[in-house]
Design a protein around this motif. Structure first.
Motif, PDB file in Angstrom:
ATOM      1  N   GLY A  30       0.814  -1.220   0.000  1.00 51.96           N
ATOM      2  CA  GLY A  30       0.000   0.000   0.000  1.00 51.96           C
ATOM      3  C   GLY A  30       0.841   1.261   0.000  1.00 51.96           C
ATOM      4  N   ARG A  31       0.407   2.198   0.831  1.00 48.13           N
ATOM      5  CA  ARG A  31       1.034   3.525   0.910  1.00 48.13           C
ATOM      6  C   ARG A  31       2.527   3.443   1.221  1.00 48.13           C
ATOM      7  N   ASN A  32       2.942   2.421   2.012  1.00 49.99           N
ATOM      8  CA  ASN A  32       4.351   2.330   2.434  1.00 49.99           C
ATOM      9  C   ASN A  32       5.311   2.106   1.266  1.00 49.99           C
ATOM     10  N   ARG A  33       4.787   1.627   0.145  1.00 47.92           N
ATOM     11  CA  ARG A  33       5.664   1.456  -1.024  1.00 47.92           C
ATOM     12  C   ARG A  33       6.144   2.798  -1.557  1.00 47.92           C
ATOM     13  N   PHE A  34       5.344   3.846  -1.308  1.00 52.81           N
ATOM     14  CA  PHE A  34       5.655   5.157  -1.883  1.00 52.81           C
ATOM     15  C   PHE A  34       6.777   5.874  -1.125  1.00 52.81           C
ATOM     16  N   ILE A  35       7.293   5.213  -0.071  1.00 50.95           N
ATOM     17  CA  ILE A  35       8.496   5.713   0.612  1.00 50.95           C
ATOM     18  C   ILE A  35       9.686   5.542  -0.342  1.00 50.95           C
ATOM     19  N   TYR A  36       9.582   4.550  -1.212  1.00 57.00           N
ATOM     20  CA  TYR A  36      10.646   4.297  -2.204  1.00 57.00           C
ATOM     21  C   TYR A  36      10.417   5.210  -3.405  1.00 57.00           C
ATOM     22  N   GLY A  37      11.435   6.038  -3.686  1.00 57.64           N
ATOM     23  CA  GLY A  37      11.314   6.965  -4.812  1.00 57.64           C
ATOM     24  C   GLY A  37      10.703   8.280  -4.356  1.00 57.64           C
ATOM     25  N   GLU A  38      10.819   9.245  -5.248  1.00 58.49           N
ATOM     26  CA  GLU A  38      10.319  10.589  -4.955  1.00 58.49           C
ATOM     27  C   GLU A  38       9.002  10.776  -5.710  1.00 58.49           C
ATOM     28  N   TRP A  39       7.907  10.725  -4.979  1.00 55.15           N
ATOM     29  CA  TRP A  39       6.585  10.794  -5.600  1.00 55.15           C
ATOM     30  C   TRP A  39       5.935  12.151  -5.361  1.00 55.15           C
ATOM     31  N   HIS A  40       5.222  12.635  -6.339  1.00 54.31           N
ATOM     32  CA  HIS A  40       4.363  13.786  -6.107  1.00 54.31           C
ATOM     33  C   HIS A  40       3.022  13.514  -6.807  1.00 54.31           C
ATOM     34  N   ARG A  41       2.084  14.431  -6.610  1.00 52.78           N
ATOM     35  CA  ARG A  41       0.767  14.245  -7.222  1.00 52.78           C
ATOM     36  C   ARG A  41       0.595  15.206  -8.384  1.00 52.78           C
ATOM     37  N   SER A  42      -0.065  14.745  -9.412  1.00 54.16           N
ATOM     38  CA  SER A  42      -0.388  15.626 -10.532  1.00 54.16           C
ATOM     39  C   SER A  42      -1.591  16.492 -10.140  1.00 54.16           C
ATOM     40  N   GLU A  43      -1.941  17.414 -11.028  1.00 57.05           N
ATOM     41  CA  GLU A  43      -3.135  18.254 -10.784  1.00 57.05           C
ATOM     42  C   GLU A  43      -4.378  17.403 -10.548  1.00 57.05           C
ATOM     43  N   ASP A  44      -4.409  16.230 -11.199  1.00 56.49           N
ATOM     44  CA  ASP A  44      -5.574  15.340 -11.060  1.00 56.49           C
ATOM     45  C   ASP A  44      -5.410  14.333  -9.928  1.00 56.49           C
ATOM     46  N   ASN A  45      -4.408  14.584  -9.063  1.00 55.88           N
ATOM     47  CA  ASN A  45      -4.198  13.730  -7.892  1.00 55.88           C
ATOM     48  C   ASN A  45      -3.696  12.331  -8.231  1.00 55.88           C
ATOM     49  N   VAL A  46      -2.986  12.220  -9.340  1.00 57.41           N
ATOM     50  CA  VAL A  46      -2.431  10.931  -9.741  1.00 57.41           C
ATOM     51  C   VAL A  46      -0.968  10.880  -9.276  1.00 57.41           C
ATOM     52  N   PRO A  47      -0.523   9.747  -8.684  1.00 59.73           N
ATOM     53  CA  PRO A  47       0.862   9.650  -8.229  1.00 59.73           C
ATOM     54  C   PRO A  47       1.842   9.632  -9.406  1.00 59.73           C
ATOM     55  N   ILE A  48       2.830  10.543  -9.341  1.00 58.72           N
ATOM     56  CA  ILE A  48       3.828  10.687 -10.413  1.00 58.72           C
ATOM     57  C   ILE A  48       5.207  10.463  -9.815  1.00 58.72           C
ATOM     58  N   LEU A  49       6.010   9.629 -10.453  1.00 60.61           N
ATOM     59  CA  LEU A  49       7.344   9.300  -9.931  1.00 60.61           C
ATOM     60  C   LEU A  49       8.413  10.187 -10.572  1.00 60.61           C
ATOM     61  N   HIS A  50       9.142  10.899  -9.712  1.00 61.27           N
ATOM     62  CA  HIS A  50      10.249  11.717 -10.197  1.00 61.27           C
ATOM     63  C   HIS A  50      11.430  10.796 -10.563  1.00 61.27           C
ATOM     64  N   GLY A  51      12.157  11.153 -11.630  1.00 62.51           N
ATOM     65  CA  GLY A  51      13.333  10.384 -12.019  1.00 62.51           C
ATOM     66  C   GLY A  51      13.030   9.198 -12.913  1.00 62.51           C
ATOM     67  N   ALA A  52      11.764   9.041 -13.287  1.00 64.60           N
ATOM     68  CA  ALA A  52      11.407   7.967 -14.225  1.00 64.60           C
ATOM     69  C   ALA A  52      11.720   8.430 -15.655  1.00 64.60           C
ATOM     70  N   ARG A  53      11.896   7.482 -16.556  1.00 65.96           N
ATOM     71  CA  ARG A  53      12.148   7.838 -17.960  1.00 65.96           C
ATOM     72  C   ARG A  53      10.963   8.608 -18.534  1.00 65.96           C
ATOM     73  N   ALA A  54       9.785   8.183 -18.140  1.00 62.43           N
ATOM     74  CA  ALA A  54       8.560   8.837 -18.591  1.00 62.43           C
ATOM     75  C   ALA A  54       7.460   8.481 -17.606  1.00 62.43           C
ATOM     76  N   CYS A  55       6.480   9.327 -17.527  1.00 61.78           N
ATOM     77  CA  CYS A  55       5.328   8.996 -16.692  1.00 61.78           C
ATOM     78  C   CYS A  55       4.056   9.399 -17.443  1.00 61.78           C
ATOM     79  N   LEU A  56       3.164   8.441 -17.621  1.00 65.02           N
ATOM     80  CA  LEU A  56       1.911   8.673 -18.333  1.00 65.02           C
ATOM     81  C   LEU A  56       0.775   8.762 -17.329  1.00 65.02           C
ATOM     82  N   GLU A  57      -0.053   9.774 -17.487  1.00 65.01           N
ATOM     83  CA  GLU A  57      -1.304   9.801 -16.724  1.00 65.01           C
ATOM     84  C   GLU A  57      -2.388   9.245 -17.638  1.00 65.01           C
ATOM     85  N   CYS A  58      -3.195   8.363 -17.112  1.00 64.84           N
ATOM     86  CA  CYS A  58      -4.198   7.671 -17.942  1.00 64.84           C
ATOM     87  C   CYS A  58      -5.546   7.616 -17.238  1.00 64.84           C
TER      88      CYS A  58
END
Ligand SMILES: Cc1cc2nc3c(=O)[nH]c(=O)nc-3n(C[C@H](O)[C@H](O)[C@H](O)COP(=O)(O)O)c2cc1C
Length: 170
Positions: free
Chosen positions: A100-128
């Motif tokens: 669950g939520r504890n996985r998001f301790i790994y990596g630098e995550w933020h939320r998009s305007e639509d509240n979707v979790p986005i990973l910093h440092g990824a090659r690409a991130c798609l919101e779908c």
């Protein structure tokens, strides 16, 4: 209904062995459900579907925490991991004993305007947005209409998984 009789008796193990040879980029599929729970799993079964409209398919085991969140209309992200994000793959792949939520301790995550979790440092991130899905056998194949694309300037290669091992390519 899935017709399991199509496979010869000796075939199941050979099928798994054959699938281990499919080299795939490593991704984290993530979402926040309506109750506010953050969910994410590692998935190599992610495929570009159509350029018009931009869309992908993600195949997630129905027993996974994430699968029931992939309902029509729901938003999710696909973060394409870079070579330095192996630990994130292991955490979201259930190999570090965190859920669950504890996985998001790994990596630098933020939320998009639509509240979707986005990973910093990824090659690409798609919101779908889930446009459709089918449940087939053990998995749910969800069609994601891409609503936004995040790209970072980087020299890092992609993280690839094949034959049970990680590689850096590209
Ligand atoms: C490299 C790698 C690739 C994976 N690919 C998939 C995949 O494509 N689909 C899937 O359902 N699970 C895949 N998994 C397994 C899930 O990430 C794992 O079972 C996860 O723990 C499920 O989340 P849960 O424990 O919250 O249910 C993969 C795991 C790893 C390490």
């Amino acid at each position: 209904m899935t017709d399991t009789s199509l496979m010869k008796a000796t075939g199941a193990g050979r099928f798994k062995q054959a699938m281990r040879s499919l080299a795939g980029s490593v991704n984290v599929v993530a979402l926040q459900d309506p109750d506010g729970n953050l969910l994410g799993v590692t998935a190599t079964a992610v495929c570009s579907l159509s350029a018009e409209p931009p869309s992908v398919i993600v195949c997630i085991n129905q027993s996974s925490s994430l699968a029931r969140g992939l309902q029509v209309g729901r938003l999710f992200s696909v973060s394409v991991l870079s070579e330095h994000q192996k630990e994130i793959s292991e955490a979201f792949g259930g190999r570090k004993g965190v859920a669950g939520r504890n996985r998001f301790i790994y990596g630098e995550w933020h939320r998009s305007e639509d509240n979707v979790p986005i990973l910093h440092g990824a090659r690409a991130c798609l919101e779908c947005r889930v446009d459709d899905f089918i449940d087939y056998g053990t998995h749910r194949a969800a069609v994601g209409a891409v609503t936004d694309v995040h790209l970072e300037e980087m020299d890092d290669a992609s993280l690839i998984f094949v034959n049970g091992q990680y590689f850096s390519v590209g």
